[in-house]
Design a protein around this motif. Structure first.
Motif, PDB file in Angstrom:
ATOM      1  N   ALA A 253      -1.908   3.547  -1.755  1.00 48.51           N
ATOM      2  CA  ALA A 253      -2.423   3.042  -2.713  1.00 48.51           C
ATOM      3  C   ALA A 253      -3.949   3.403  -3.239  1.00 48.51           C
ATOM      4  O   ALA A 253      -4.265   3.363  -4.434  1.00 48.51           O
ATOM      5  CB  ALA A 253      -1.945   1.698  -3.136  1.00 48.51           C
ATOM      6  N   SER A 254      -4.544   3.531  -2.281  1.00 45.29           N
ATOM      7  CA  SER A 254      -6.214   3.353  -2.293  1.00 45.29           C
ATOM      8  C   SER A 254      -6.739   4.764  -2.095  1.00 45.29           C
ATOM      9  O   SER A 254      -7.948   4.922  -2.217  1.00 45.29           O
ATOM     10  CB  SER A 254      -7.006   2.354  -1.499  1.00 45.29           C
ATOM     11  OG  SER A 254      -6.598   2.622  -0.065  1.00 45.29           O
ATOM     12  N   ALA A 255      -5.703   5.750  -1.487  1.00 41.31           N
ATOM     13  CA  ALA A 255      -6.253   7.044  -1.175  1.00 41.31           C
ATOM     14  C   ALA A 255      -6.748   7.726  -2.264  1.00 41.31           C
ATOM     15  O   ALA A 255      -6.596   7.753  -3.599  1.00 41.31           O
ATOM     16  CB  ALA A 255      -4.952   7.732  -0.684  1.00 41.31           C
ATOM     17  N   VAL A 256      -8.109   8.376  -1.888  1.00 38.75           N
ATOM     18  CA  VAL A 256      -8.653   9.419  -2.856  1.00 38.75           C
ATOM     19  C   VAL A 256      -8.359  10.846  -2.388  1.00 38.75           C
ATOM     20  O   VAL A 256      -8.947  11.897  -3.149  1.00 38.75           O
ATOM     21  CB  VAL A 256      -9.910   9.121  -2.741  1.00 38.75           C
ATOM     22  CG1 VAL A 256     -10.456   7.668  -3.341  1.00 38.75           C
ATOM     23  CG2 VAL A 256     -10.798   9.152  -1.450  1.00 38.75           C
TER      24      VAL A 256
ATOM     25  N   TYR B 274      -1.131   4.157   6.618  1.00 38.86           N
ATOM     26  CA  TYR B 274      -1.987   4.900   5.521  1.00 38.86           C
ATOM     27  C   TYR B 274      -2.046   3.826   4.252  1.00 38.86           C
ATOM     28  O   TYR B 274      -1.090   2.728   4.123  1.00 38.86           O
ATOM     29  CB  TYR B 274      -1.180   5.800   4.949  1.00 38.86           C
ATOM     30  CG  TYR B 274      -1.357   6.954   5.956  1.00 38.86           C
ATOM     31  CD1 TYR B 274      -2.266   7.874   6.109  1.00 38.86           C
ATOM     32  CD2 TYR B 274      -0.283   7.517   6.692  1.00 38.86           C
ATOM     33  CE1 TYR B 274      -2.321   8.850   6.942  1.00 38.86           C
ATOM     34  CE2 TYR B 274      -0.062   8.599   7.387  1.00 38.86           C
ATOM     35  CZ  TYR B 274      -1.188   9.238   7.703  1.00 38.86           C
ATOM     36  OH  TYR B 274      -1.246  10.402   8.598  1.00 38.86           O
ATOM     37  N   GLY B 275      -3.285   3.659   3.675  1.00 38.80           N
ATOM     38  CA  GLY B 275      -3.374   3.003   2.569  1.00 38.80           C
ATOM     39  C   GLY B 275      -3.271   3.908   1.159  1.00 38.80           C
ATOM     40  O   GLY B 275      -4.143   4.006   0.566  1.00 38.80           O
TER      41      GLY B 275
ATOM     42  N   GLN C  45       0.913  -1.362  -0.024  1.00 36.20           N
ATOM     43  CA  GLN C  45      -0.191   0.092  -0.027  1.00 36.20           C
ATOM     44  C   GLN C  45       0.916   1.342   0.021  1.00 36.20           C
ATOM     45  O   GLN C  45       0.459   2.254  -0.312  1.00 36.20           O
ATOM     46  CB  GLN C  45      -0.890  -0.070   1.092  1.00 36.20           C
ATOM     47  CG  GLN C  45      -0.286   0.302   2.328  1.00 36.20           C
ATOM     48  CD  GLN C  45       0.316  -0.992   3.168  1.00 36.20           C
ATOM     49  OE1 GLN C  45       0.437  -2.040   2.521  1.00 36.20           O
ATOM     50  NE2 GLN C  45       0.595  -0.853   4.258  1.00 36.20           N
TER      51      GLN C  45
ATOM     52  N   ASN D  51      -6.096   7.390  -8.155  1.00 35.20           N
ATOM     53  CA  ASN D  51      -7.591   7.353  -7.274  1.00 35.20           C
ATOM     54  C   ASN D  51      -7.506   8.917  -6.538  1.00 35.20           C
ATOM     55  O   ASN D  51      -8.537   9.420  -6.230  1.00 35.20           O
ATOM     56  CB  ASN D  51      -7.522   6.511  -6.386  1.00 35.20           C
ATOM     57  CG  ASN D  51      -7.713   5.049  -6.948  1.00 35.20           C
ATOM     58  OD1 ASN D  51      -7.994   4.966  -8.047  1.00 35.20           O
ATOM     59  ND2 ASN D  51      -7.184   3.932  -6.332  1.00 35.20           N
TER      60      ASN D  51
ATOM     61  N   HIS E 126      -0.558   7.650  -7.980  1.00 30.79           N
ATOM     62  CA  HIS E 126      -1.876   7.496  -7.411  1.00 30.79           C
ATOM     63  C   HIS E 126      -3.212   8.205  -7.879  1.00 30.79           C
ATOM     64  O   HIS E 126      -3.578   9.143  -7.598  1.00 30.79           O
ATOM     65  CB  HIS E 126      -1.811   8.139  -5.716  1.00 30.79           C
ATOM     66  CG  HIS E 126      -0.435   7.618  -4.815  1.00 30.79           C
ATOM     67  ND1 HIS E 126       0.762   7.959  -5.025  1.00 30.79           N
ATOM     68  CD2 HIS E 126      -0.583   6.402  -4.080  1.00 30.79           C
ATOM     69  CE1 HIS E 126       1.571   7.243  -4.294  1.00 30.79           C
ATOM     70  NE2 HIS E 126       0.815   6.259  -3.601  1.00 30.79           N
TER      71      HIS E 126
ATOM     72  N   ALA F  27      -7.028   4.508   4.907  1.00 28.29           N
ATOM     73  CA  ALA F  27      -7.227   3.982   3.520  1.00 28.29           C
ATOM     74  C   ALA F  27      -7.589   4.998   2.435  1.00 28.29           C
ATOM     75  O   ALA F  27      -7.344   4.767   1.286  1.00 28.29           O
ATOM     76  CB  ALA F  27      -8.037   2.708   3.742  1.00 28.29           C
ATOM     77  N   GLN F  28      -8.348   6.016   3.078  1.00 26.16           N
ATOM     78  CA  GLN F  28      -8.702   6.929   2.213  1.00 26.16           C
ATOM     79  C   GLN F  28      -7.681   8.528   1.979  1.00 26.16           C
ATOM     80  O   GLN F  28      -8.188   9.127   0.993  1.00 26.16           O
ATOM     81  CB  GLN F  28     -10.108   7.488   2.469  1.00 26.16           C
ATOM     82  CG  GLN F  28     -11.000   6.303   2.685  1.00 26.16           C
ATOM     83  CD  GLN F  28     -12.235   6.568   3.388  1.00 26.16           C
ATOM     84  OE1 GLN F  28     -12.174   7.449   4.539  1.00 26.16           O
ATOM     85  NE2 GLN F  28     -13.428   6.063   3.129  1.00 26.16           N
TER      86      GLN F  28
END
Length: 281
Positions: A52-55, A49-50, A22, A141, A139, A100-101
């Motif tokens: 890779a999936s953060a927006v 922290y995530g 991540q 996302n 990233h 994660a966000q």
């Protein structure tokens, strides 16, 4: 929980895991940035922290002493042992953001806090833009950027200008919100000013979450915040602005950034108060 980096076991565990999937890409970027500027550290992103999936990207000025200093954790984390990180963690919990966000970053990712404790000169803001672009490329996302404090505001403004990466930002639907820094100095306020300021930061995150397709937790009822009188608004603005004015950035720019970071209700009331004073003079 907050300030868990004060526990050596937690800090060591986070550092051991900086190559987890991540955060692998962003921490490789940190390595590259350190290779490109030898002698200057770039704190890694903590693996809680995530990325890779953060927006949402949370953008500040430059790594503080509890992240990149000699006694720092070596990590960007809301769990660092300082008031700014703890306040950031409280804000995330208030609005319902998970690790994660969101992912943290800095307008100038190299650690220069000791030489620039009161803000970054324009050349360092400019030098950090390419690193920000590289992070965003890694990233896809990320849709929202929340910029904390004047340095981050300038960074985002330059990044999204047509001369730099404006077309890129438009193409991927990036949107930015300017808000207050979470440092202790930015919150040396009496009540209800402190609560109003904190709610303003939370509201910026709620807007950023909505843009990124997330549903934030409900905001504090505005009726619960005591409204300040006109003279109190002016006095508060003066007290908050004066410490920001010395430095490389002119007073008009600092004042503009301050006003744009105010909660809309307060900025409107301050405008009304100033207009009334002008009409009465």
């Amino acid at each position: 929980m907050t300030r868990r980096m004060a526990d050596p076991a937690f800090r060591d565990d986070q550092m051991r895991r900086i190559r987890e999937p991540q955060v692998c890409a962003i921490n490789k970027l940190c390595d590259q940035l350190m290779e490109e500027l030898p002698g200057f550290s770039v704190p890694y992103i903590a693996p809680h922290y995530g990325a890779a999936s953060a927006v949402i990207l949370s953008l500040s000025s430059n790594p503080g002493p509890r992240a990149g200093g000699a006694k720092g954790s070596g990590l960007l984390s809301r769990e660092n042992n300082d008031g700014s990180a703890a306040r950031m963690g409280d804000i995330y919990e208030t609005v319902g953001l998970t690790d994660a966000q969101i992912v943290p970053w800095n307008a100038y990712p190299w650690h220069v806090h000791e030489t620039h404790p009161n803000g970054l000169p324009n050349n360092l803001i400019d030098d950090g833009l390419d690193a920000l672009k590289r992070l965003l490329d890694l990233h896809p996302n990320i849709q929202s950027i929340v910029a904390h404090g004047g340095d981050a505001h300038r960074s985002v403004r330059q990044f999204m200008s047509k001369k730099r990466f404006g077309d890129y930002a438009d193409a991927r639907g990036l949107k930015a919100w300017n808000t207050r820094h979470t440092s202790n100095r930015a919150f040396i306020l009496r009540e209800p000013e402190k609560s109003i300021a904190l709610e303003g930061v939370c509201e910026a995150y709620r807007d950023a979450m909505r843009h990124a397709g997330l549903t934030p937790l409900a905001s504090l009822n505005g009726d619960d915040l005591v409204l300040l009188t006109g003279p109190e608004l002016r006095a508060a603005a003066r007290a908050e602005l004066l410490p920001l004015l010395p430095g490389a950035v002119d007073a008009e720019t600092r004042t503009s950034e301050y006003v744009h970071a105010l909660p809309s209700q307060r900025s409107q009331r301050l405008l009304v108060e100033l207009l009334l004073r002008d009409l009465a003079s």
